[in-house]
Enzyme design. Structure first.
Site, PDB file in Angstrom:
ATOM      1  N   ASP A  56       2.071  -4.854 -13.087  1.00 48.42           N
ATOM      2  CA  ASP A  56       2.283  -5.344 -11.725  1.00 48.42           C
ATOM      3  C   ASP A  56       3.469  -6.296 -11.764  1.00 48.42           C
ATOM      4  O   ASP A  56       3.545  -7.163 -12.647  1.00 48.42           O
ATOM      5  CB  ASP A  56       1.049  -6.110 -11.223  1.00 48.42           C
ATOM      6  CG  ASP A  56      -0.180  -5.223 -11.074  1.00 48.42           C
ATOM      7  OD1 ASP A  56      -0.051  -3.994 -11.247  1.00 48.42           O
ATOM      8  OD2 ASP A  56      -1.266  -5.757 -10.783  1.00 48.42           O
TER       9      ASP A  56
ATOM     10  N   ASP B 160      -8.614   1.373  -2.128  1.00 49.53           N
ATOM     11  CA  ASP B 160      -9.279   0.186  -2.671  1.00 49.53           C
ATOM     12  C   ASP B 160     -10.565  -0.014  -1.887  1.00 49.53           C
ATOM     13  O   ASP B 160     -10.525  -0.227  -0.675  1.00 49.53           O
ATOM     14  CB  ASP B 160      -8.374  -1.033  -2.531  1.00 49.53           C
ATOM     15  CG  ASP B 160      -7.023  -0.823  -3.208  1.00 49.53           C
ATOM     16  OD1 ASP B 160      -6.995  -0.137  -4.247  1.00 49.53           O
ATOM     17  OD2 ASP B 160      -6.014  -1.327  -2.705  1.00 49.53           O
TER      18      ASP B 160
END
Length: 245
Positions: free
Chosen positions: A7, A129
């Protein structure tokens, strides 16, 4: 399949705890060196998340992603802040193999379905998600988990199956960044209900036992970020546990 992940915020490797930008850990590691190491250990796919772009689409780290992709032979999957057809086309033209679309698939499904028709289902992965509530309902969150979405995971999968959905990355939000183990029951259920979709598991991976459990759940791949960064195990060990297809 093992899919190592990094990330990125402002060019640096970071981890967020459960998607919270206020709970950020920064690692003093070069993104290029880290991805190269993962590739050298045998990874055939790498996953890059542009967290700056996810929060502020105008600040997407496209130049960095272009540089990283150019320096690697592995297949690259990229997500974070992708909002337009032009951005999808740009990433694919830079050599990115698959673009990950999250919130937009929930908010503007017709737009994203058009991208499936234009670029093909191999080029797009939906990132879903989920918050699993007390009734066991899988509710998909949007906008980097900063707000609820209200649509069920199943309804989105059914909708996108009409345009040939093949790749979906599902994260149980309650597990992400926690190192508490993956929600294997979730992946087992999804793999049995929708065997035509290559499910990518994400969230909570801490040990090689977790990797083996996801492997046995029917998922097609596993995204591993934090566990590799803090040396719980390495990519070579993970691939030994779950060889690339």
């Amino acid at each position: 399949m093992i899919i190592p992940a990094i990330d990125l915020i402002d060019g640096q490797i970071v981890r967020l705890y459960q998607g919270d930008y206020g709970q950020q850990t920064t690692f003093d590691l070069s993104p290029q060196t880290q991805l190269q190491s993962y590739q050298d250990q045998g990874a055939s796919w790498l996953h890059i998340v542009d967290l700056t772009g996810a929060k502020e689409p105008a600040k997407r780290q496209t130049a960095l992603i272009a540089k990283l992709t150019a320096g690697l032979n592995a297949n690259i999957q990229v997500g974070g802040g992708i909002r337009t057809e032009e951005q999808v086309a740009e990433l694919l033209s830079l050599g990115v193999k698959r673009v990950v679309i999250g919130s937009l698939a929930v908010k503007e499904p017709e737009l994203v379905k058009g991208w499936f028709n234009k670029f093909g289902s191999e080029a797009i992965c939906l990132a879903l998600d989920v918050n699993i509530n007390q009734n066991g309902e899988k509710i998909v969150a949007v906008s980097g988990w900063q707000s609820g979405g209200g649509k069920s995971l199943e309804s989105i999968v059914e909708d996108f199956s009409q345009v040939g959905l093949k790749h979906a990355l599902v994260t149980d939000i309650n597990r992400d960044g926690t190192l508490t183990g993956a929600n294997t029951a979730l992946y087992r259920e999804l793999s049995s209900h929708y065997p035509h979709i290559a499910w990518q598991a994400s969230g909570g991976i801490a040990t090689l036992e977790d990797v083996a459990a996801v492997r046995d759940s029917g998922a097609a791949g596993i995204i591993i970020g934090k566990a590799l960064l803090i040396n719980q195990f390495n990519v070579a060990e993970a691939i030994q546990c779950w060889p690339n297809e």
